[in-house]
Motif scaffolding. Structure first.
Motif, PDB file in Angstrom:
ATOM      1  N   UNK A 235      20.919  21.425  18.181  1.00 55.65           N
ATOM      2  CA  UNK A 235      21.110  20.854  19.512  1.00 55.65           C
ATOM      3  C   UNK A 235      21.688  19.443  19.411  1.00 55.65           C
ATOM      4  N   UNK A 236      21.179  18.642  18.468  1.00 55.08           N
ATOM      5  CA  UNK A 236      21.695  17.285  18.287  1.00 55.08           C
ATOM      6  C   UNK A 236      23.161  17.314  17.855  1.00 55.08           C
ATOM      7  N   UNK A 237      23.505  18.249  16.980  1.00 53.83           N
ATOM      8  CA  UNK A 237      24.895  18.381  16.541  1.00 53.83           C
ATOM      9  C   UNK A 237      25.810  18.710  17.718  1.00 53.83           C
ATOM     10  N   UNK A 238      25.390  19.678  18.538  1.00 56.66           N
ATOM     11  CA  UNK A 238      26.203  20.078  19.684  1.00 56.66           C
ATOM     12  C   UNK A 238      26.343  18.924  20.685  1.00 56.66           C
ATOM     13  N   UNK A 239      25.271  18.176  20.875  1.00 55.19           N
ATOM     14  CA  UNK A 239      25.284  17.088  21.840  1.00 55.19           C
ATOM     15  C   UNK A 239      26.138  15.911  21.359  1.00 55.19           C
ATOM     16  N   UNK A 240      26.007  15.553  20.101  1.00 52.20           N
ATOM     17  CA  UNK A 240      26.736  14.391  19.588  1.00 52.20           C
ATOM     18  C   UNK A 240      28.216  14.697  19.416  1.00 52.20           C
ATOM     19  N   UNK A 241      28.523  15.855  18.862  1.00 47.79           N
ATOM     20  CA  UNK A 241      29.919  16.192  18.566  1.00 47.79           C
ATOM     21  C   UNK A 241      30.656  16.838  19.738  1.00 47.79           C
ATOM     22  N   UNK A 242      29.944  17.095  20.840  1.00 45.03           N
ATOM     23  CA  UNK A 242      30.530  17.700  22.047  1.00 45.03           C
ATOM     24  C   UNK A 242      31.163  19.059  21.750  1.00 45.03           C
ATOM     25  N   UNK A 243      30.439  19.886  21.022  1.00 41.36           N
ATOM     26  CA  UNK A 243      30.904  21.230  20.665  1.00 41.36           C
ATOM     27  C   UNK A 243      30.267  22.269  21.589  1.00 41.36           C
TER      28      UNK A 243
END
Length: 52
Positions: free
Chosen positions: A11-19
């Motif tokens: 979830x953090x990856x998706x949120x930070x990288x806007x994926x």
């Protein structure tokens, strides 16, 4: 590593990288995996496998 930490890191990856385009793909994979697990020993299994 717990499963909850993997989900939170994802979830953090998706949120930070806007994926955000990855969410429908992940949702489809989870649904498909659940469908395979639920129909593993049932009479529906041959019909599910013939779809793919």
């Amino acid at each position: 590593m717990s499963k909850l930490s993997i989900v939170s890191e994802l979830w953090a990856f998706l949120k930070i990288r806007k994926k955000w385009w990855l969410l429908p793909i992940l949702f489809f994979l989870v649904v498909l995996g659940g469908l395979i697990l639920l129909t593993q020993g049932s009479a529906l299994a041959p019909f599910i496998y013939s779809i793919f």
